[in-house]
Design a protein around this motif. Structure first.
Motif, PDB file in Angstrom:
ATOM      1  N   MET A  51       0.852  -1.175   0.000  1.00 45.59           N
ATOM      2  CA  MET A  51       0.000   0.000   0.000  1.00 45.59           C
ATOM      3  C   MET A  51       0.905   1.248   0.000  1.00 45.59           C
ATOM      4  SD  MET A  51      -3.447   0.869   2.058  1.00 45.59           S
ATOM      5  CE  MET A  51      -3.039   0.879   3.740  1.00 45.59           C
ATOM      6  N   ALA A  52       0.519   2.259  -0.788  1.00 50.27           N
ATOM      7  CA  ALA A  52       1.304   3.488  -0.917  1.00 50.27           C
ATOM      8  C   ALA A  52       1.122   4.365   0.321  1.00 50.27           C
ATOM      9  CB  ALA A  52       0.869   4.249  -2.156  1.00 50.27           C
ATOM     10  N   LYS A  53       2.148   5.111   0.608  1.00 47.54           N
ATOM     11  CA  LYS A  53       2.118   6.008   1.758  1.00 47.54           C
ATOM     12  C   LYS A  53       1.244   7.224   1.448  1.00 47.54           C
ATOM     13  CE  LYS A  53       5.324   7.867   5.100  1.00 47.54           C
ATOM     14  NZ  LYS A  53       6.726   8.130   5.413  1.00 47.54           N
ATOM     15  N   LYS A  54       0.414   7.610   2.413  1.00 45.73           N
ATOM     16  CA  LYS A  54      -0.489   8.738   2.244  1.00 45.73           C
ATOM     17  C   LYS A  54       0.269  10.055   2.422  1.00 45.73           C
ATOM     18  CE  LYS A  54      -3.928   9.652   5.155  1.00 45.73           C
ATOM     19  NZ  LYS A  54      -5.122   9.544   5.971  1.00 45.73           N
ATOM     20  N   PRO A  55       0.070  11.041   1.534  1.00 43.46           N
ATOM     21  CA  PRO A  55       0.770  12.325   1.692  1.00 43.46           C
ATOM     22  C   PRO A  55       0.256  13.104   2.907  1.00 43.46           C
ATOM     23  CG  PRO A  55      -0.696  12.394  -0.201  1.00 43.46           C
ATOM     24  CD  PRO A  55      -0.759  10.997   0.355  1.00 43.46           C
ATOM     25  N   ASN A  56       1.181  13.798   3.551  1.00 41.22           N
ATOM     26  CA  ASN A  56       0.829  14.580   4.729  1.00 41.22           C
ATOM     27  C   ASN A  56       0.610  16.033   4.293  1.00 41.22           C
ATOM     28  OD1 ASN A  56       0.541  15.782   7.185  1.00 41.22           O
ATOM     29  ND2 ASN A  56       2.393  14.924   8.095  1.00 41.22           N
ATOM     30  N   TYR A  57      -0.622  16.354   3.952  1.00 40.06           N
ATOM     31  CA  TYR A  57      -0.931  17.681   3.435  1.00 40.06           C
ATOM     32  C   TYR A  57      -0.758  18.773   4.487  1.00 40.06           C
ATOM     33  CZ  TYR A  57      -2.757  15.332  -0.671  1.00 40.06           C
ATOM     34  OH  TYR A  57      -2.877  14.559  -1.801  1.00 40.06           O
TER      35      TYR A  57
END
Length: 59
Positions: free
Chosen positions: A1-7
């Motif tokens: 699973m890809a890492k979620k961006p920290n907006y």
């Protein structure tokens, strides 16, 4: 699973960069103002005298 961006982190970094750039511009503007020769500022303080013309002078 890809890492979620920290907006939130990205937004904070963008805000910090913007504040730093604004502070730098303000500092440079202040330096330019301080380095201006005093000769120019003294002539601006003295208004040029012009003959006083009253509105009733034509009558």
């Amino acid at each position: 699973m890809a890492k979620k961006p920290n907006y939130s982190y990205e937004k904070r970094q963008k805000e910090l960069a913007k504040a730093k750039k604004k502070a730098e511009k303000l500092r440079q503007k202040q330096e330019r103002k301080d380095s201006r020769p005093d000769d120019d500022s003294s002539t601006q303080d003295e208004p040029e005298t012009a003959p006083a013309i009253s509105p009733d002078a034509d009558a």
